[in-house]
Design a protein around this motif. Structure first.
Motif, PDB file in Angstrom:
ATOM      1  N   LYS A   5       0.856  -1.188   0.000  1.00 57.80           N
ATOM      2  CA  LYS A   5       0.000   0.000   0.000  1.00 57.80           C
ATOM      3  C   LYS A   5       0.888   1.232   0.000  1.00 57.80           C
ATOM      4  O   LYS A   5       1.739   1.388   0.889  1.00 57.80           O
ATOM      5  CB  LYS A   5      -0.878   0.001   1.245  1.00 57.80           C
ATOM      6  N   LYS A  49       1.224   5.147   0.573  1.00 59.46           N
ATOM      7  CA  LYS A  49       0.629   6.368   1.130  1.00 59.46           C
ATOM      8  C   LYS A  49       1.016   7.509   0.197  1.00 59.46           C
ATOM      9  O   LYS A  49       2.153   7.990   0.214  1.00 59.46           O
ATOM     10  CB  LYS A  49       1.167   6.593   2.549  1.00 59.46           C
ATOM     11  N   ASP A 108      -3.361   5.123  -1.541  1.00 53.83           N
ATOM     12  CA  ASP A 108      -4.171   5.887  -0.580  1.00 53.83           C
ATOM     13  C   ASP A 108      -3.600   7.290  -0.425  1.00 53.83           C
ATOM     14  O   ASP A 108      -2.673   7.508   0.343  1.00 53.83           O
ATOM     15  CB  ASP A 108      -4.169   5.168   0.777  1.00 53.83           C
ATOM     16  N   ASN A 148      -5.142   9.852   0.878  1.00 53.55           N
ATOM     17  CA  ASN A 148      -5.811  10.571   1.975  1.00 53.55           C
ATOM     18  C   ASN A 148      -6.591  11.800   1.500  1.00 53.55           C
ATOM     19  O   ASN A 148      -6.420  12.910   2.043  1.00 53.55           O
ATOM     20  CB  ASN A 148      -4.797  10.981   3.051  1.00 53.55           C
ATOM     21  N   GLU A 198      -8.048   3.843  -2.332  1.00 51.61           N
ATOM     22  CA  GLU A 198      -8.488   4.263  -0.991  1.00 51.61           C
ATOM     23  C   GLU A 198      -8.518   5.786  -0.851  1.00 51.61           C
ATOM     24  O   GLU A 198      -7.498   6.455  -1.025  1.00 51.61           O
ATOM     25  CB  GLU A 198      -7.523   3.662   0.048  1.00 51.61           C
ATOM     26  N   ASP A 199      -9.675   6.316  -0.514  1.00 53.10           N
ATOM     27  CA  ASP A 199      -9.852   7.746  -0.217  1.00 53.10           C
ATOM     28  C   ASP A 199      -9.094   8.659  -1.176  1.00 53.10           C
ATOM     29  O   ASP A 199      -8.329   9.522  -0.738  1.00 53.10           O
ATOM     30  CB  ASP A 199      -9.422   8.041   1.230  1.00 53.10           C
ATOM     31  N   ASN A 232     -11.322   4.841   4.921  1.00 53.51           N
ATOM     32  CA  ASN A 232     -11.311   4.863   6.384  1.00 53.51           C
ATOM     33  C   ASN A 232     -11.634   6.269   6.871  1.00 53.51           C
ATOM     34  O   ASN A 232     -11.642   6.527   8.072  1.00 53.51           O
ATOM     35  CB  ASN A 232      -9.950   4.454   6.947  1.00 53.51           C
ATOM     36  N   HIS A 281      -8.004  -1.132   9.526  1.00 59.91           N
ATOM     37  CA  HIS A 281      -7.269   0.129   9.380  1.00 59.91           C
ATOM     38  C   HIS A 281      -6.224   0.286  10.474  1.00 59.91           C
ATOM     39  O   HIS A 281      -6.383  -0.219  11.584  1.00 59.91           O
ATOM     40  CB  HIS A 281      -8.259   1.299   9.460  1.00 59.91           C
TER      41      HIS A 281
HETATM   42 MG    MG Z   1      -6.469   5.502   4.558  1.00 57.29          MG
END
Ligand code: MG
Length: 407
Positions: A169, A171, A199, A201, A225-226, A248, A299
């Motif tokens: 994953k 970030k 992801d 964010n 993700e997001d 999340n 999460h």
């Molecule tokens: Mg996340």
């Protein structure tokens, strides 16, 4: 069996290197509040929540009048005592309750000789698979400094060799979106057959998210993700690019869960044993998702070993855990557990076998890292030490420069 006392201790535990994210950075350490619930026989149960300091400790200890004399097994009564709707409106106690519930499950389990998962219906699995959770990192003396695609790919391969991860994953959202696309391509080339996730964010607009989703759609994606903010935005992204979506950030309570399921807004929900108000609430959300044929994931909000244990017990019980869990845990240099950090084997961590949460807190380590916190103090998670004048004002985002590797 009743509760006699509650204690709170703030600790700081070093990370291998500062972790950069869309809203700022983890500055090279995690700050956590350890919550100890003491039974009338002197036995202790442990919980954990993010952040710390005098006010956080006072908020935890201030709940003693609610807890003194309470049976730690009466968990539903405890939820209403601490998180009733009026208290939730005026005093945000959700995360405090999560840590206290964690400690009560630990305490009651120890007293009864049962694991926390046994108090929740029993485990379905004994090993919980994890993703590598890759961050762009600031450089320290001997670690970190990964910003470029080949550097992140090399880091992922090293983590795979050490821990056995087969899911990775990224970030993202810290550099320009096309930089994340290039990194995802490099990860796919370096780790053929492994699963990937991105992801950022919620750092991107709906249109930017759709463009990025289409650009990486040919990769072996678990989910996206997001990418953007808000349930409505996430629904528009889901409609217009092919990767299943996950969050999340915008489904963190049961009202949002109902809305998301009813209107098919997000595919996969990442459940957090703190942000949902406790292990039991996260598991309950998992059961709602399972009823409607949605997958759950676990999460990570930046854990030490106590919270990690709660995540293992959640992961063990979720019938619809169809994805590897997240954990920041491998970024830590140490833990506050006896015997040191829990170990990954084949990309998974074994569900502890001991009663309660199944981990034993090392009081000498707690004292050592409480002293470290007293020395180094906290930091603001949404500030970037490499960009002191920068704020995450997302409609006017200014992306970081990948050539800058050191604070
Ligand atoms: Mg996340």
């Amino acid at each position: 069996m009743t509760i006699a006392d509650i204690r709170a201790t703030t600790v700081a535990v070093p990370l291998e290197a500062p972790l950069r994210h869309a809203a700022g950075a983890h500055w090279g350490r995690f700050i956590r509040t350890l919550v100890e619930v003491v039974g009338d026989d002197g036995l202790s149960g442990w919980g954990e929540l993010g952040g710390g300091g005098e006010s956080a400790e006072a908020a935890v200890v201030g709940l003693l009048p609610y807890l003194k004399g309470h049976d730690p097994l009466k968990l539903e009564q405890l939820r209403w005592k601490i998180m009733n709707p009026t208290a939730s409106l005026y005093n945000n106690r959700l995360q405090l309750h999560a840590a206290i519930e964690m400690a009560c499950l630990d305490l009651a389990g120890k007293r009864l000789g049962l694991r926390a998962c046994d108090l929740l219906g029993g485990p379905i699995r004994e090993r919980i698979p994890f993703a590598s959770y890759l961050f762009y990192r600031y450089e320290t003396a001997d670690r970190g400094g990964e910003t470029m695609p080949d550097e992140i790919a090399a880091h992922a391969r090293a983590l795979k060799a050490e821990h056995g991860f087969t899911t990775h994953k990224l970030k993202g959202g810290h550099f320009a979106p096309d930089h994340d696309v290039a990194v995802m391509e490099a990860l796919a080339d370096a780790l053929p057959g492994d699963r990937l996730r991105l992801d950022p964010n919620a750092a991107w607009s709906v249109e930017e998210s759709i463009r990025v989703g289409r650009a990486i759609a040919h990769l072996n994606n678990d989910y996206f993700e997001d990418p953007t903010w808000g349930l409505e935005g996430m629904a528009r992204v889901r409609d217009r690019q092919p990767i299943p979506t996950a969050t999340n950030m915008v489904v963190v309570n049961f009202e949002q869960l109902a809305l998301s399921i009813r209107h098919r807004m997000v595919d996969v929900i990442l459940l957090d044993t703190t942000f949902w108000g406790g292990l039991r609430q996260a598991l309950k959300a998992g059961h709602v998702l399972e009823t409607f044929q949605h997958s759950a994931a676990v999460h990570s909000s930046g854990e030490l070993g106590i919270q990690l244990a709660s995540m293992l017990h959640l992961g063990a019980c979720l019938p619809n855990l169809n994805f590897a869990a997240d954990a920041h845990y491998h970024h830590l240099t140490d833990d506050i557990l006896k015997g040191g950090k829990l170990r990954y084997e084949g990309g998974a961590i074994a569900l502890p076998t001991g009663p309660g949460l199944g981990v034993e807190v090392d009081r000498e380590k707690v004292a050592e890292y409480a002293e470290f916190y007293a020395r180094v103090g906290g930091y603001m998670y949404d500030r970037d030490p490499g960009r002191p004048d920068w704020y995450a004002i997302w409609p006017e985002q200014r992306w970081a420069d990948p050539a800058v590797k050191r604070v």
